[in-house]
Structure formats: structure tokens, C-alpha cells
Design a protein around this motif. Structure first.
Motif, short mmCIF file in Angstrom:
data_model
loop_
_atom_site.label_atom_id
_atom_site.label_comp_id
_atom_site.label_asym_id
_atom_site.label_seq_id
_atom_site.Cartn_x
_atom_site.Cartn_y
_atom_site.Cartn_z
N PRO A 181 -47.12 14.71 -33.72
CA PRO A 181 -47.49 13.63 -33.93
C PRO A 181 -48.14 13.51 -34.97
O PRO A 181 -49.24 13.97 -34.74
N PRO A 182 -48.24 12.02 -35.56
CA PRO A 182 -49.58 11.66 -36.69
C PRO A 182 -50.73 11.05 -35.91
O PRO A 182 -50.86 10.69 -36.83
N PHE A 183 -51.19 11.58 -34.59
CA PHE A 183 -51.44 10.25 -33.84
C PHE A 183 -52.03 11.34 -32.36
O PHE A 183 -52.00 12.09 -31.99
N ARG A 184 -53.23 11.14 -32.58
CA ARG A 184 -54.37 11.80 -31.42
C ARG A 184 -53.60 11.82 -29.92
O ARG A 184 -53.54 9.76 -29.92
N THR A 185 -53.42 12.48 -28.93
CA THR A 185 -53.21 11.63 -27.84
C THR A 185 -54.45 11.78 -26.80
O THR A 185 -54.34 11.80 -25.28
N ILE B 221 -55.54 14.70 -25.07
CA ILE B 221 -55.15 16.17 -24.65
C ILE B 221 -55.81 16.89 -25.61
O ILE B 221 -55.43 17.57 -26.35
N GLY B 222 -56.64 17.19 -25.40
CA GLY B 222 -57.60 18.46 -26.27
C GLY B 222 -57.08 19.20 -26.60
O GLY B 222 -57.06 19.17 -27.80
N HIS B 223 -55.91 20.41 -25.65
CA HIS B 223 -55.47 21.76 -26.84
C HIS B 223 -54.57 21.59 -27.22
O HIS B 223 -53.86 22.56 -28.39
N MET B 224 -54.05 20.42 -27.23
CA MET B 224 -53.12 20.39 -28.28
C MET B 224 -53.11 18.75 -29.64
O MET B 224 -53.26 19.40 -30.28
N ASP B 225 -54.39 17.94 -28.76
CA ASP B 225 -54.77 17.59 -29.96
C ASP B 225 -55.40 18.38 -31.41
O ASP B 225 -55.13 18.37 -32.39
N ASP B 226 -56.04 19.43 -30.93
CA ASP B 226 -55.89 20.71 -31.08
C ASP B 226 -55.34 21.52 -32.29
O ASP B 226 -54.95 22.17 -33.32
N ILE B 227 -53.71 21.93 -32.20
CA ILE B 227 -52.52 21.91 -33.03
C ILE B 227 -51.55 20.82 -32.88
O ILE B 227 -50.70 21.18 -33.02
N GLY B 228 -52.41 19.82 -33.45
CA GLY B 228 -51.39 18.55 -34.11
C GLY B 228 -51.41 18.51 -35.50
O GLY B 228 -50.93 19.58 -35.38
N LEU B 229 -51.26 17.54 -36.19
CA LEU B 229 -50.46 17.29 -37.54
C LEU B 229 -51.57 17.69 -38.37
O LEU B 229 -52.87 16.75 -38.19
N ALA B 230 -52.21 18.25 -39.04
CA ALA B 230 -53.23 18.69 -40.31
C ALA B 230 -54.18 17.64 -40.56
O ALA B 230 -54.80 16.58 -40.69
N ASN B 231 -53.06 16.86 -41.27
CA ASN B 231 -53.14 15.80 -42.49
C ASN B 231 -52.65 14.50 -41.70
O ASN B 231 -51.47 14.44 -42.92
N ALA B 232 -52.47 14.48 -41.25
CA ALA B 232 -52.27 12.85 -40.10
C ALA B 232 -52.51 11.93 -40.95
O ALA B 232 -51.24 10.90 -41.15
#
Ligand SMILES: [Fe+2]
Ligand SMILES: [Fe+2]
Length: 280
Positions: free
Chosen positions: A165-169, A171-182
Motif C-alpha cells: 500500500p502507498p500509505f502508512r498504516t 503498524i510499525g513493522h509493516m510500515d517498515d516493509i511498505g512501499l519505499a517510494n509512495a
């Protein structure tokens, strides 16, 4: 006279099925194959039959050919048009090899990025996978493809599919592995009001945010869910919360609507009313 509302175009979204080799449990706990079978039976039992199904990545757990073989076997009972994208647990080559009949998987040579043009809402599907990484990104090539593809049909209502997803959720550990260039992705989107929704996976939870009038959402998993913990140092763990899928409706001028449908056996339905009125 009341205008007749447009017939909703129904999109069932399944995500993060994490199919393993036959008989193996995901994280030694989750029977993902059983959960996917139950999910498909649930879709087939919905009162309104979806027009299409989209599967937003992490289709398998380790991207192995045997996992795709089992995935293919289970999905073979679906009986509905199916549009898949890869997630960080997938492997493009093995995924393509398992589904030779789906030409859209090969619209692009390098990435599984594609556009589907013959539906009431245009689908633009993005491959956010960086091989070997849990987090996702869109390289220059994919961003250029996205910009050109959106530019080509600016008047056509469009839904974007992407795993990360191109947004912060939160949930820290998932945001750490989110979309780098959202933010770069959003710069492309900013010029395209024809995009009505962005459907994502990865989070194993139903989450929504609205960005400049565009609904961006994630899907629950038909198997295990990421634990709800909105702290930066949330431990990386999952819960066996109720399995679910999304049921989206594109309603033309009325816009976009998203439901969550829980998979399982639940008591009911019980009526609200009886002959004398509301049941007391
Ligand atoms: Fe996943
Ligand atoms: Fe993922």
C-alpha cells in the motif's frame, strides 16, 4: 420518476493466501490451502455473484513451483474471471509458468504490470515486488509505465491494484516493509482523477484511507491476519482473527463502495421484524 441506478459491478478481492506446498502449514500454524478452499466456497455462496475476482499478491508463501501448482488447483474451482498480481512472497517466473492461459501476466516483459480494458472500470495492475526484499518499490521503468498507461485513457474510470500500500498504516513493522517510494507514486496519481480506488494487500487487515478523493485500501487475508498494534515497535506477529475478503462495488456516477465479508459459519440470519412489527 426515480432514475434507475446503474447495476453495480462487483469485484471480490482476495489477498495474501500464502499457499504452501501440499500439507505444509504457514509459520507451522496456518492451513492456508484449507482457508483458500473455504474462501472460494464462500465467494460461490455469496448472494450476489461477483463479476470478477482480483488477487492482490502473496498468492504463495515462498514462490515455489509446487506452491503455484497447488494454488492453481484450488483456484481452478473458482469459475470467475481472475486477475492476479504478485506480492513479496511471490516469484514472477514461477507465477507466470503456472498460469499460461492468463495473457495479462505477460503484457510487460520484465514486470507483472498490466491494464484490462474491457470491463466497466479499467484495471491498472502494478508489480511492486523487489526480489529478495519484503518491502516494495516502483522503479523508474514501472513509474514511467504507470504514467503512460494512465495518460492513455484519462476519461476512463480506473482502479489500481498493487500489493504494497502507498500509505502508512501505523503498524510499525509493516510500515517498515511498505512501499519505499509512495510519495513518487502519489505524484503520478495526482494528475489522474480518473483513478477511483487503489486496492492493496500485504497488510492482512481491512484498512482504508482517502487521499485527494481516492479511496486507498488493503484487504484482509482468507487465512491469518496481522495483529492490530499501532505502535512503531509493534512485534511482527499474526492472529487467527476471522478470515475475510473484500467485496467492492463500482456504481458509475454513484462512485465506489467497499464491503468486508467474513468467511466462516455464523449464527443467523435472524429477522428484525415479525407480523406485528419490530421484534421486542
Ligand atoms: Fe502477506
Ligand atoms: Fe506481502
Amino acid at each position: 420518476m426515480k432514475p434507475t441506478p446503474a447495476r453495480p459491478f462487483l469485484i471480490a478481492q482476495i489477498s495474501d493466501m500464502h499457499i504452501k506446498t501440499r500439507g505444509a502449514l504457514s509459520y507451522r500454524v496456518v492451513d492456508t490451502a484449507r482457508h483458500l478452499r473455504e474462501c472460494i466456497a464462500h465467494i460461490q455462496g455469496l448472494k450476489q455473484r461477483p463479476d470478477i475476482v482480483v488477487a492482490t499478491g502473496d498468492l504463495t508463501d515462498f514462490g515455489k513451483p509446487e506452491e503455484y501448482e497447488l494454488l492453481r488447483e484450488i483456484l481452478g474451482t473458482l469459475g470467475l474471471p481472475l486477475y492476479m498480481i504478485p506480492g513479496n512472497h511471490d516469484e514472477r517466473g514461477n507465477m507466470r509458468a503456472a498460469f499460461p492461459e492468463y495473457d495479462y501476466l505477460r503484457q510487460q516483459e520484465e514486470f507483472i504490470c498490466y491494464a484490462i480494458e474491457d470491463l466497466p472500470i479499467r484495471i491498472v495492475a502494478l508489480d511492486t515486488v523487489v526480489p529478495g526484499e519484503s518491502g516494495g518499490a516502483l522503479c523508474e521503468k514501472r513509474l514511467a509505465w504507470l504514467a503512460a498507461t494512465l495518460r492513455a485513457r484519462q476519461d476512463t474510470p480506473t482502479v489500481v491494484l498493487m500489493h504494497h500500500p502507498p500509505f502508512r498504516t501505523l503498524i510499525g513493522h509493516m510500515d517498515d516493509i511498505g512501499l519505499a517510494n509512495a510519495s513518487t507514486f502519489k505524484c503520478v496519481l495526482a494528475n489522474h482523477p480518473q483513478v477511483k480506488a487503489v486496492l492493496c494487500g500485504h497488510l492482512h487487515r481491512p484498512i482504508e484511507t482517502v487521499w485527494r478523493g481516492i479511496l486507498m485500501s488493503t484487504s484482509p487475508s482468507p487465512a491469518h491476519q496481522v495483529t492490530l498494534d499501532l505502535s512503531a515497535d509493534a512485534p511482527s506477529c499474526f492472529m487467527m482473527e476471522p478470515p475475510a475478503l473484500r467485496l467492492h462495488a463500482w456504481m458509475g456516477d454513484e462512485g465506489w463502495l467497499s464491503h468486508t465479508s467474513y468467511i466462516g459459519k455464523f449464527d443467523g440470519p435472524y429477522p428484525f421484524y415479525e407480523a406485528g412489527g419490530l421484534i421486542d
